[in-house]
Design an enzyme around this catalytic site. Structure first.
Site, PDB file in Angstrom:
ATOM      1  N   ARG A  98     -18.364 -37.639  27.395  1.00  0.00           N
ATOM      2  CA  ARG A  98     -18.011 -36.507  26.531  1.00  0.00           C
ATOM      3  C   ARG A  98     -16.503 -36.486  26.300  1.00  0.00           C
ATOM      4  O   ARG A  98     -15.749 -37.053  27.085  1.00  0.00           O
ATOM      5  CB  ARG A  98     -18.409 -35.184  27.181  1.00  0.00           C
ATOM      6  CG  ARG A  98     -19.893 -35.000  27.362  1.00  0.00           C
ATOM      7  CD  ARG A  98     -20.557 -34.614  26.046  1.00  0.00           C
ATOM      8  NE  ARG A  98     -21.922 -34.173  26.227  1.00  0.00           N
ATOM      9  CZ  ARG A  98     -22.983 -34.974  26.191  1.00  0.00           C
ATOM     10  NH1 ARG A  98     -22.841 -36.269  26.000  1.00  0.00           N
ATOM     11  NH2 ARG A  98     -24.204 -34.470  26.353  1.00  0.00           N
TER      12      ARG A  98
ATOM     13  N   MET B 153      -1.877 -33.585  23.963  1.00  0.00           N
ATOM     14  CA  MET B 153      -0.831 -33.788  22.937  1.00  0.00           C
ATOM     15  C   MET B 153       0.329 -34.624  23.487  1.00  0.00           C
ATOM     16  O   MET B 153       0.237 -35.190  24.569  1.00  0.00           O
ATOM     17  CB  MET B 153      -0.329 -32.436  22.456  1.00  0.00           C
ATOM     18  CG  MET B 153      -1.246 -31.759  21.459  1.00  0.00           C
ATOM     19  SD  MET B 153      -0.476 -30.241  20.826  1.00  0.00           S
ATOM     20  CE  MET B 153      -1.509 -29.922  19.405  1.00  0.00           C
TER      21      MET B 153
ATOM     22  N   THR C 107      10.532 -28.616  23.183  1.00  0.00           N
ATOM     23  CA  THR C 107       9.301 -29.275  22.760  1.00  0.00           C
ATOM     24  C   THR C 107       8.378 -29.452  23.956  1.00  0.00           C
ATOM     25  O   THR C 107       8.840 -29.783  25.059  1.00  0.00           O
ATOM     26  CB  THR C 107       9.506 -30.667  22.106  1.00  0.00           C
ATOM     27  OG1 THR C 107       8.236 -31.333  22.042  1.00  0.00           O
ATOM     28  CG2 THR C 107      10.471 -31.575  22.829  1.00  0.00           C
ATOM     29  N   ILE C 108       7.088 -29.244  23.706  1.00  0.00           N
ATOM     30  CA  ILE C 108       6.131 -29.492  24.785  1.00  0.00           C
ATOM     31  C   ILE C 108       6.059 -30.990  25.073  1.00  0.00           C
ATOM     32  O   ILE C 108       5.617 -31.392  26.133  1.00  0.00           O
ATOM     33  CB  ILE C 108       4.712 -28.956  24.467  1.00  0.00           C
ATOM     34  CG1 ILE C 108       4.089 -29.659  23.251  1.00  0.00           C
ATOM     35  CG2 ILE C 108       4.709 -27.457  24.312  1.00  0.00           C
ATOM     36  CD1 ILE C 108       2.568 -29.493  23.170  1.00  0.00           C
ATOM     37  N   ASP C 109       6.497 -31.819  24.111  1.00  0.00           N
ATOM     38  CA  ASP C 109       6.345 -33.277  24.257  1.00  0.00           C
ATOM     39  C   ASP C 109       7.340 -33.893  25.244  1.00  0.00           C
ATOM     40  O   ASP C 109       7.139 -35.007  25.710  1.00  0.00           O
ATOM     41  CB  ASP C 109       6.518 -33.968  22.892  1.00  0.00           C
ATOM     42  CG  ASP C 109       5.556 -33.455  21.845  1.00  0.00           C
ATOM     43  OD1 ASP C 109       4.495 -32.924  22.232  1.00  0.00           O
ATOM     44  OD2 ASP C 109       5.867 -33.552  20.641  1.00  0.00           O
TER      45      ASP C 109
ATOM     46  N   ARG D 222       2.546 -36.386  21.025  1.00  0.00           N
ATOM     47  CA  ARG D 222       2.995 -37.265  19.948  1.00  0.00           C
ATOM     48  C   ARG D 222       3.137 -38.712  20.433  1.00  0.00           C
ATOM     49  O   ARG D 222       2.228 -39.208  21.067  1.00  0.00           O
ATOM     50  CB  ARG D 222       4.299 -36.755  19.350  1.00  0.00           C
ATOM     51  CG  ARG D 222       4.228 -36.881  17.836  1.00  0.00           C
ATOM     52  CD  ARG D 222       5.296 -36.148  17.130  1.00  0.00           C
ATOM     53  NE  ARG D 222       4.722 -35.351  16.075  1.00  0.00           N
ATOM     54  CZ  ARG D 222       5.317 -34.344  15.496  1.00  0.00           C
ATOM     55  NH1 ARG D 222       6.521 -33.988  15.885  1.00  0.00           N
ATOM     56  NH2 ARG D 222       4.746 -33.698  14.529  1.00  0.00           N
TER      57      ARG D 222
HETATM   58  O1  F6P Z   1       5.483 -31.655  18.812  1.00  0.00           O
HETATM   59  C1  F6P Z   1       4.602 -30.757  19.365  1.00  0.00           C
HETATM   60  C2  F6P Z   1       3.191 -31.048  18.946  1.00  0.00           C
HETATM   61  O2  F6P Z   1       2.326 -30.115  19.562  1.00  0.00           O
HETATM   62  C3  F6P Z   1       2.707 -32.471  19.202  1.00  0.00           C
HETATM   63  O3  F6P Z   1       2.361 -32.702  20.547  1.00  0.00           O
HETATM   64  C4  F6P Z   1       1.577 -32.595  18.232  1.00  0.00           C
HETATM   65  O4  F6P Z   1       1.341 -33.929  17.853  1.00  0.00           O
HETATM   66  C5  F6P Z   1       2.058 -31.774  17.056  1.00  0.00           C
HETATM   67  O5  F6P Z   1       3.044 -30.899  17.536  1.00  0.00           O
HETATM   68  C6  F6P Z   1       0.970 -30.985  16.379  1.00  0.00           C
HETATM   69  O6  F6P Z   1       1.519 -30.397  15.253  1.00  0.00           O
HETATM   70  P1  F6P Z   1       0.872 -29.200  14.439  1.00  0.00           P
HETATM   71  O7  F6P Z   1       1.074 -27.947  15.245  1.00  0.00           O
HETATM   72  O8  F6P Z   1       1.636 -29.173  13.178  1.00  0.00           O
HETATM   73  O9  F6P Z   1      -0.586 -29.495  14.296  1.00  0.00           O
END
Ligand code: F6P
Length: 343
Positions: A267, A170, A126-128, A172
């Protein structure tokens, strides 16, 4: 006894293809046949598969995304889907399954193990970077590098126009991407979900910078951050199959509030899926490769119900349930480091 399935589920991220390649190369070396399951758990429900030989994974190491496709399908959502997963496991003739995913995909794997499909191992992605029991997930390093480059670019335009620019990243409900890209990009304030936003404080930092001649500021905000008084901001009310909302919009709210309170032109730049696309960094390619090789070793050693993980510089394995128990959030110590540079 010799068929290993591999699936990639949840949001894609750079580094998935290196894992698939490593599983195929190591698996074939050890005498296994590797079956790709398409589109995460959806492929197990629909028996949608593709055989993976060495040629099928040739050239995929530097490619972002996943050659297997992905989905946020939750087989526990619709009655009857779990039975289909079990039946297809037999039909495909799988000995073991390697599930590559984040909290949702691995949460399903963990449940399936107690629901009668024990031969599963997990690989954290996960990137998170919010999965417990591993120091890093692959994909995170690439996302942080992309966000850092964006922050560098925002700096030059903010400085030229004497503006405040809010960069929404991002992550989450965890602030890992924000805090690391914010530190690396020299952000003037970093706002994360773990610490509610004090708007007065943010505006004071900006005003103080102006007072010492810095007529621009870069504010990095995690999509899951929220004001002291409020809750996180969502793009829509709809929930996905795992009950998640789509976060996004805090950047815009923050920018409006900053402009209103300071009078400085502000902005917003929402980095969005740019952070998830494209080629993985060398770090993520190497981590994904090590994870893939280790996952096959876990199958060989019948260490099912476990997930490969990074501990310091070592690849270890941990119980899957450890990884999905709690969300790994940003620790106070790291936030204190970031705070030294606010203002
Ligand atoms: O879990 C990875 C993620 O990129 C989160 O950082 C983000 O909130 C979510 O997925 C976005 O999901 P989707 O690709 O379904 O818009």
């Amino acid at each position: 006894m010799n068929k290993i399935g591999i699936l990639t589920g949840g949001g894609d991220c750079p580094g998935l293809n290196p894992v698939i390649r490593a599983v195929v190369r190591k698996g074939i070396n050890e005498g296994y046949e590797i079956i790709g399951i398409k589109n995460g758990w959806k492929g197990m429900i629909e028996n949608d598969t593709i055989p993976l030989d060495i040629n099928a994974v040739s050239g995929i190491l530097p490619k972002g995304g996943t050659i297997l496709g992905t989905s946020r399908t939750n087989p526990y959502k619709n009655p009857g889907d779990i039975e289909k997963v079990k039946v297809n496991f037999q039909k495909i003739g799988l000995y073991a399954l390697i599930a590559v995913g984040g909290e949702d995909t691995l949460g399903v794997a963990n449940k399936l193990i107690s629901d009668g499909l024990p031969n599963i191992v997990g690989v954290p992605k996960t990137i998170d970077n919010d999965l417990s029991a591993t120091d890093y997930t692959f994909g995170f390093d690439t996302a942080v590098n992309i966000a850092t480059e964006c922050i560098d670019r925002l700096h030059t335009t903010a400085e030229s126009h004497h503006r405040i620019i809010v960069a929404e990243v991002m992550g989450r409900h965890a602030g890992w991407i924000a805090i690391e890209s914010g530190i690396a990009g020299g952000a003037d304030v970093i706002l994360i979900p773990e610490i509610p936003i004090d708007i007065e404080e943010v505006c004071n930092v900006i005003k103080k910078r102006h007072a010492r001649g810095k007529t621009f500021s870069i504010i990095v905000v995690a999509e899951g951050a929220h004001f002291k008084e409020g809750t996180f901001v969502t793009q829509e009310q709809k929930l996905d199959a795992f009950g998640h909302v789509r976060l996004g919009g805090i950047g815009e709210q923050l920018a409006q509030e900053i402009e209103k309170r300071t009078g400085y032109e502000t902005r917003v730049s929402v980095l969005g899926h740019i952070q998830r696309g494209g080629s993985p960094t060398a770090f993520d390619r190497v981590l994904g490769t090590k994870f893939g090789v280790k996952a096959v070793e876990l199958v060989q050693n019948k260490k099912f119900g476990r997930m490969v993980a990074l501990s310091g510089t070592r690849i270890i394995d941990v119980p899957l349930q450890e990884a999905v128990k709690t969300l790994k959030t940003v620790d106070k110590e790291l936030y204190e480091v970031a705070k030294v540079f606010f203002g």
